[in-house]
Scaffold this active site. Structure first.
Site, short mmCIF file in Angstrom:
data_model
loop_
_atom_site.label_atom_id
_atom_site.label_comp_id
_atom_site.label_asym_id
_atom_site.label_seq_id
_atom_site.Cartn_x
_atom_site.Cartn_y
_atom_site.Cartn_z
N LEU A 9 -8.62 16.67 23.67
CA LEU A 9 -7.36 16.72 24.39
C LEU A 9 -7.36 17.83 25.43
CD1 LEU A 9 -4.44 15.91 24.93
CD2 LEU A 9 -3.77 17.29 22.93
N ASP A 111 0.33 12.71 12.98
CA ASP A 111 0.96 11.77 12.07
C ASP A 111 0.77 12.16 10.61
OD1 ASP A 111 -1.85 11.10 12.73
OD2 ASP A 111 -1.59 9.51 11.25
N TYR A 137 -5.33 19.80 5.54
CA TYR A 137 -5.08 19.61 6.97
C TYR A 137 -3.63 19.26 7.23
CZ TYR A 137 -4.99 17.18 11.46
OH TYR A 137 -4.66 16.76 12.72
N TRP A 163 -4.67 9.21 15.74
CA TRP A 163 -5.91 8.47 15.99
C TRP A 163 -6.46 8.75 17.40
CZ3 TRP A 163 -6.05 2.95 13.47
CH2 TRP A 163 -5.60 3.02 12.15
#
Length: 300
Positions: A9, A111, A137, A163
């Protein structure tokens, strides 16, 4: 300012903020983990003050740093400690430093922090749905969210996604492409549902949010629609020009992993739209676009 600039990212954020064919629209400071240890309070404070404290206009920190080795965090105590430091403690340090210089914080979450819906219902998940993190996590990421909200209540944006895959580094799409070249058939879990997200689309969304007048809050942003890991794997083979039926489905119990995965993590874009932001493209279209722009993605 972008932290975690070396990850999937972070790289996409930096690429958009510093285009090679045009001068950047903003002053940009990008730091990788090697350049800034986000778990070091003094280093974080110094870096944020130097990077964001001297400008005249609005300042935003986009936090793309994260510890994502979810299985190793379950089996290795040192990795678990690293996960907690990077995912839980560091966001609080970044938020505190942003508060000192009057900067806003856009923080990427996951998520994994969400829990099952009451009664086993299945619909796209909203930011206000119950949390229920399982595993190191997931718990560390939820703790990071909580520290951002508590430390910088009036100037934060928390964005949960799911994802995520990028053109480089370890991710599901690249792994499937590699395995498809090595094996005749693949067996992939087909009872976990989610929204695959191209890192470039997510970067576009985060930057649009950072430049918007949206009020502080928690929002969801992921690729449109949903599929299973098996469905995503078959789509990868389609993009390779291979027979998608080579991917055979299995259930989660047949493929145990140290860290629990959400069975249902399809994210709603309602909170994104409510902020006046364009939703991310449908996941299948995004995969095709990613492959066209980055053919190496299919080299594994």
């Amino acid at each position: 300012m972008v932290t975690g600039a070396g990850g999937a990212l972070g790289r996409e954020l930096v690429a958009r903020l510093t285009p090679p064919d045009a001068p950047p629209a903003e002053d940009v400071v990008a730091v990788t983990h090697a350049e800034l240890d986000v778990t070091d309070p003094a280093a974080v404070r110094d870096a944020v003050h130097a990077g964001l404290g001297a400008g005249d206009g609005p300042a935003v920190l986009l936090n793309a740093s994260a510890f994502t080795a979810v299985d190793r965090a379950e089996t290795d105590p040192e990795a678990a400690a690293d996960a907690w430091a990077v995912n839980a403690e560091a966001p609080g340090l970044l938020a505190a430093a942003c508060g000192e210089v009057g900067a806003a914080l856009v923080h990427a979450s996951t998520d994994y922090v969400l829990g099952p819906l009451p009664g086993g219902a299945r619909r796209p998940l909203e930011p206000g749905d119950p949390v229920g993190p399982e595993g190191v996590y997931a718990r560390s990421k939820l703790a990071g969210e909580e520290r951002v909200r508590a430390t910088l209540p009036g100037a934060h944006q928390i964005v949960r996604t799911a994802w995520v895959y990028g053109p480089t580094g370890a991710n599901f799409v690249r792994t499937i492409a590699r395995l498809a070249r090595e094996r005749d058939t693949l067996t992939v879990v087909d009872d976990q549902h989610g929204s695959p997200t191209w890192a470039g689309d997510l970067a576009d969304g985060l930057l649009a949010l950072a430049r918007s007048a949206a009020p502080p809050g928690t929002r969801h942003a992921a690729g449109g629609g949903s599929t299973t890991w098996c469905g995503l794997a078959r789509a990868v083979l389609e993009e390779m020009g291979a027979d998608p039926s080579r991917v055979q489905p299995c259930d989660t119990a047949s493929f145990p992993r140290p860290a629990p995965r959400p069975a249902w993590s399809v994210l709603s874009d309602a909170s994104w739209r409510a902020a006046g932001l364009a939703p991310l493209p449908p996941w299948r279209d995004a995969l095709h676009t990613a492959v066209v722009r980055h053919p190496d993605l299919l080299l594994g």
